[in-house]
Design an enzyme around this catalytic site. Structure first.
Site, short mmCIF file in Angstrom:
data_model
loop_
_atom_site.label_atom_id
_atom_site.label_comp_id
_atom_site.label_asym_id
_atom_site.label_seq_id
_atom_site.Cartn_x
_atom_site.Cartn_y
_atom_site.Cartn_z
N GLY A 1 3.29 -8.69 -6.47
CA GLY A 1 2.26 -8.01 -7.25
C GLY A 1 2.33 -8.48 -8.67
O GLY A 1 2.13 -9.66 -8.94
N GLU A 2 2.62 -7.55 -9.59
CA GLU A 2 2.67 -7.87 -11.02
C GLU A 2 1.33 -8.45 -11.49
O GLU A 2 1.28 -9.47 -12.15
CB GLU A 2 3.82 -8.84 -11.34
CG GLU A 2 5.17 -8.24 -11.03
CD GLU A 2 6.33 -9.06 -11.59
OE1 GLU A 2 6.94 -8.63 -12.57
OE2 GLU A 2 6.61 -10.15 -11.03
N HIS A 3 0.29 -7.76 -11.09
CA HIS A 3 -1.03 -8.11 -11.57
C HIS A 3 -1.96 -6.91 -11.40
O HIS A 3 -1.61 -5.93 -10.75
CB HIS A 3 -1.59 -9.34 -10.81
CG HIS A 3 -1.76 -9.14 -9.33
ND1 HIS A 3 -0.92 -9.71 -8.40
CD2 HIS A 3 -2.65 -8.42 -8.62
CE1 HIS A 3 -1.30 -9.36 -7.19
NE2 HIS A 3 -2.35 -8.57 -7.28
N ALA A 4 -3.12 -7.02 -12.01
CA ALA A 4 -4.20 -6.07 -11.78
C ALA A 4 -5.39 -6.85 -11.23
O ALA A 4 -5.46 -8.07 -11.39
CB ALA A 4 -4.59 -5.37 -13.08
N GLY B 1 -0.20 -3.32 -10.77
CA GLY B 1 0.59 -2.95 -9.60
C GLY B 1 1.75 -3.90 -9.35
O GLY B 1 1.59 -5.11 -9.50
#
Lengths: 154, 154
Positions: B66-69, B114
């Site tokens: 994840g580690e993105h929107a 997230g």
């Protein structure tokens, strides 16, 4: 009833027709050090828009599930962990597939008899369905199913 | 940045709001001798129609995903086997949830940061998404994400 078509050797690179319109679909895969991702573009890979999502899990291995056809509901099944055997039957021919890989999806059209069995203890079967749950959509008697198929064919 | 809101004690009977529009949703459950079924009626439970389905699996436990929107894409996540921790972050508040039950779904709206981590070795995370894959839909820089959120709020 003919003998089930054997299906075990080569997994489809992209897609393999089974009986009665059922298809095995190889999902797009992305694998790297961070794990694996298997994806289906629903508008391209499936001939229906999903309205319902369900997960079958914790099934004792001796149990048989399914044993019905849907009058109108399409389904798409992916075994996201463990494995399960699915038998699809169009009233004259059968195919049996072992779903044991999250990148392998099984499309099951309406009016195809389906049975699932030999769930591994860790099996989770994720299903996308074209319709909300409706008891009236189920055909639970195999003889009735075969009769309906013959009527359709006439 | 405030401390993450603790979420571990009581699981929602039906639904629990987290931060930034994220919601935990208890799926409808049917359990009997033949196993368990957890179901979501997508038109009722979710504010989007799924166009993409993917499964994340085989993730080493040390890895963070994840580690993105997403700018526009809605997602709905169900951990169909094993467990995974998901952190959602709206730029000022955070919530952390352990998804460890196939009857527990997490709805993640667009423009929410997230991160998923602590995948168990048997974890499979099934995700329904509102859009086909589009690299341009990703915001991968947290500072950019926070700036976009502030712009939205102005």
């Amino acid at each position: 009833m003919n003998r089930p078509k054997a299906w075990s050797a080569d997994r489809p690179e992209r897609e393999q027709a089974l009986v009665g319109g059922a298809r095995l679909i190889r999902l797009t895969q992305a694998e790297d050090m961070r794990g694996s991702l298997a994806a289906a573009e629903l508008g391209k890979d499936l001939p229906f828009a999903p309205k319902r999502f369900f997960v079958v899990h914790g099934v004792p291995s001796a149990e048989v599930r399914g044993e019905h056809a849907h009058r109108e509901c399409h389904q798409f099944m992916v075994c996201t962990s463990g494995s399960v055997t699915v038998l699809v039957d169009d009233g004259s021919d059968r195919a049996e597939v072992r779903l044991d890989d999250p990148s392998l999806g099984l499309y099951v059209p309406p009016m195809l008899w389906g049975t699932q069995y030999a769930y591994s203890s860790d099996a989770a079967l994720a299903v996308l369905a074209s319709h909300d749950y409706d008891p009236a959509d189920y055909v639970r008697d195999y003889d009735v199913f075969v009769r309906l198929k013959r009527q359709d064919a006439e």
